[in-house]
Design a protein around this motif. Structure first.
Motif, short mmCIF file in Angstrom:
data_model
loop_
_atom_site.label_atom_id
_atom_site.label_comp_id
_atom_site.label_asym_id
_atom_site.label_seq_id
_atom_site.Cartn_x
_atom_site.Cartn_y
_atom_site.Cartn_z
N LEU A 1 58.93 -23.06 40.28
CA LEU A 1 58.85 -23.66 41.64
C LEU A 1 60.64 -23.29 41.86
O LEU A 1 61.50 -23.35 41.08
N THR A 2 60.87 -23.03 43.36
CA THR A 2 62.26 -23.01 43.56
C THR A 2 62.88 -24.62 43.89
O THR A 2 62.23 -25.48 43.79
N LEU A 3 64.14 -24.67 44.21
CA LEU A 3 64.85 -25.81 44.21
C LEU A 3 64.22 -26.60 45.43
O LEU A 3 63.95 -27.68 45.29
N THR A 4 64.10 -25.97 46.48
CA THR A 4 63.49 -26.39 47.62
C THR A 4 62.26 -26.98 47.41
O THR A 4 61.86 -28.06 48.06
N GLN A 5 61.31 -26.32 46.78
CA GLN A 5 60.03 -26.95 46.58
C GLN A 5 60.14 -28.01 45.49
O GLN A 5 59.25 -28.98 45.67
N LEU A 6 60.77 -28.03 44.50
CA LEU A 6 60.97 -28.91 43.47
C LEU A 6 61.71 -30.43 44.45
O LEU A 6 60.99 -31.50 44.33
N LYS A 7 62.58 -30.21 45.24
CA LYS A 7 63.00 -31.28 46.06
C LYS A 7 61.91 -31.95 46.92
O LYS A 7 61.85 -33.35 47.16
N LYS B 1 58.88 -32.00 46.46
CA LYS B 1 57.64 -32.80 45.72
C LYS B 1 57.93 -34.14 45.56
O LYS B 1 57.38 -35.03 45.42
N SER B 2 59.56 -34.36 45.49
CA SER B 2 59.93 -35.66 45.05
C SER B 2 60.29 -36.45 46.36
O SER B 2 60.77 -37.63 46.38
N ALA B 3 60.17 -35.73 47.46
CA ALA B 3 60.83 -36.26 48.71
C ALA B 3 60.30 -37.76 49.05
O ALA B 3 60.90 -38.54 49.37
N THR B 4 59.09 -37.81 48.99
CA THR B 4 58.29 -39.02 49.41
C THR B 4 58.59 -40.12 48.44
O THR B 4 58.62 -41.35 48.99
N ARG B 5 58.88 -40.10 47.25
CA ARG B 5 59.20 -41.13 46.44
C ARG B 5 60.70 -41.49 46.48
O ARG B 5 61.05 -42.21 45.86
N LEU B 6 61.71 -40.80 47.35
CA LEU B 6 62.89 -41.16 47.38
C LEU B 6 63.20 -42.10 48.90
O LEU B 6 64.12 -42.49 49.01
N LYS B 7 62.08 -42.06 49.40
CA LYS B 7 62.29 -42.78 50.70
C LYS B 7 62.31 -44.54 50.29
O LYS B 7 61.72 -45.10 49.11
N ARG C 1 69.80 -42.33 46.52
CA ARG C 1 68.85 -41.09 46.76
C ARG C 1 69.70 -40.09 46.85
O ARG C 1 69.12 -38.81 46.13
N VAL C 2 70.75 -39.73 47.17
CA VAL C 2 71.79 -38.58 47.06
C VAL C 2 71.87 -38.31 45.27
O VAL C 2 71.84 -37.18 45.23
N ALA C 3 72.07 -39.23 44.62
CA ALA C 3 72.29 -39.03 43.16
C ALA C 3 71.04 -38.50 42.70
O ALA C 3 70.95 -37.84 41.71
N ALA C 4 69.74 -39.18 43.01
CA ALA C 4 68.37 -38.59 42.47
C ALA C 4 68.39 -36.94 43.09
O ALA C 4 67.75 -36.31 42.28
N GLN C 5 68.85 -36.81 44.03
CA GLN C 5 68.70 -35.27 44.54
C GLN C 5 69.51 -34.48 43.91
O GLN C 5 69.27 -33.40 43.32
N THR C 6 70.68 -34.79 43.52
CA THR C 6 71.63 -34.10 42.88
C THR C 6 71.21 -33.97 41.51
O THR C 6 71.45 -32.79 40.87
N LEU C 7 70.51 -35.06 40.72
CA LEU C 7 70.20 -34.83 39.39
C LEU C 7 69.08 -33.69 39.58
O LEU C 7 68.91 -32.81 38.44
N ILE D 1 65.32 -26.81 33.89
CA ILE D 1 64.54 -28.14 33.63
C ILE D 1 63.98 -28.54 35.08
O ILE D 1 64.64 -29.59 35.55
N PRO D 2 62.91 -28.17 35.49
CA PRO D 2 62.24 -28.97 36.57
C PRO D 2 61.78 -30.24 36.13
O PRO D 2 61.11 -30.41 35.61
N ILE D 3 62.14 -31.10 37.23
CA ILE D 3 61.79 -32.65 37.19
C ILE D 3 61.02 -32.99 38.44
O ILE D 3 61.43 -32.49 39.42
N LEU D 4 60.44 -34.03 38.12
CA LEU D 4 59.64 -34.84 39.31
C LEU D 4 60.31 -36.25 39.21
O LEU D 4 60.01 -36.85 38.26
#
Length: 238
Positions: free
Chosen positions: A2-8, A10-16, A23-29, A38-41
């Motif tokens: 997946l691209t970085l945009t796709q990865l971010k 997939k996690s977007a709803t859980r950052l609300k 939230r910025v720290a998690a996105q930066t991670l 290393i793709p993470i969710l």
């Protein structure tokens, strides 16, 4: 992958609901881990007190394995200051909590690489706890205890600003490391040195095309690179 945009995404709803700086720290991670291959969710973010109590009941008053020692109000998740993560496998759908896997092949466990990046961004890791090791758990407490948070305390402006400065500093370091070479092979044979930049591999088109049996021609008048492959041509006799 997946691209970085796709990865971010997939996690977007859980950052609300997270504290904005967390939230910025998690996105930066997510970005930094993607650059490491290393793709993470992010699997958990803000958790209500009722949700926390339901998790606490698991393995105690309801069936299941014990997953937390924290009742409602006794977890940094309840205040938007914590996230949980998992590794995302190559299919882009399956997650893994295998702390020993080395998906990017650098002879370091991917999980430990994520933890290292997280700590650099200001996260504490639940795997360092002694009473109950929570390996997917990351939190930023801003120096506040759970008792203070239950009493209504909030992160100070100074501690939030310090976190943003740490994130920005790590981002600058990462930018300096993003460009490096990678060997590109076709059927096990090296064809060129590629350039890795923010999760994207750049390789000379001629080297790649010719290794795949195609021909390359540069048309100066139109500044066009034309790749011709017999496998891509239509066959009018069929």
């Amino acid at each position: 992958m997946l691209t970085l945009t796709q990865l971010k995404s997939k996690s977007a709803t859980r950052l609300k609901g997270l504290h904005p700086a967390v939230r910025v720290a998690a996105q930066t991670l997510t970005e930094h881990c993607c650059q490491r291959g290393i793709p993470i969710l992010i699997t958990q973010g803000l958790r209500t007190v009722a949700e926390q109590n339901a998790l606490y009941a698991q393995g105690r008053t309801v069936k299941g394995a014990i997953v937390t020692n924290a009742r409602g109000g006794y977890s940094y998740h309840n205040y938007g200051l914590a996230v949980d993560f998992a590794l995302l496998l190559q299919d882009g759908r399956t997650v893994s909590w295998d702390t020993g896997s080395d998906g990017n092949g650098d002879e370091i466990a991917d999980w430990q690489e994520v933890v290292r990046e997280a700590k650099a961004l200001g996260f504490e890791w639940g795997g360092d706890w002694t009473s109950f090791r929570d390996y997917p758990h990351l939190q930023i407490a801003f120096g506040l205890s759970l008792a203070q948070l239950r009493g209504g305390a909030e992160p100070s402006a100074a501690s939030v600003e310090a976190l943003y400065q740490k994130i920005n500093k790590e981002g600058e370091k990462q930018d300096m490391k993003t460009e490096h070479t990678a060997v590109v092979q076709v059927n096990g044979v090296k064809i060129a040195d590629g350039m890795l930049n923010k999760g994207i591999t750049y390789v000379p088109v001629r080297s790649l095309a010719e290794a795949l049996g195609a021909q390359v021609r540069y048309i100066a008048a139109t500044r066009t690179v034309e790749v011709t492959s017999s496998q891509l041509r239509g066959n009018g006799d069929e």
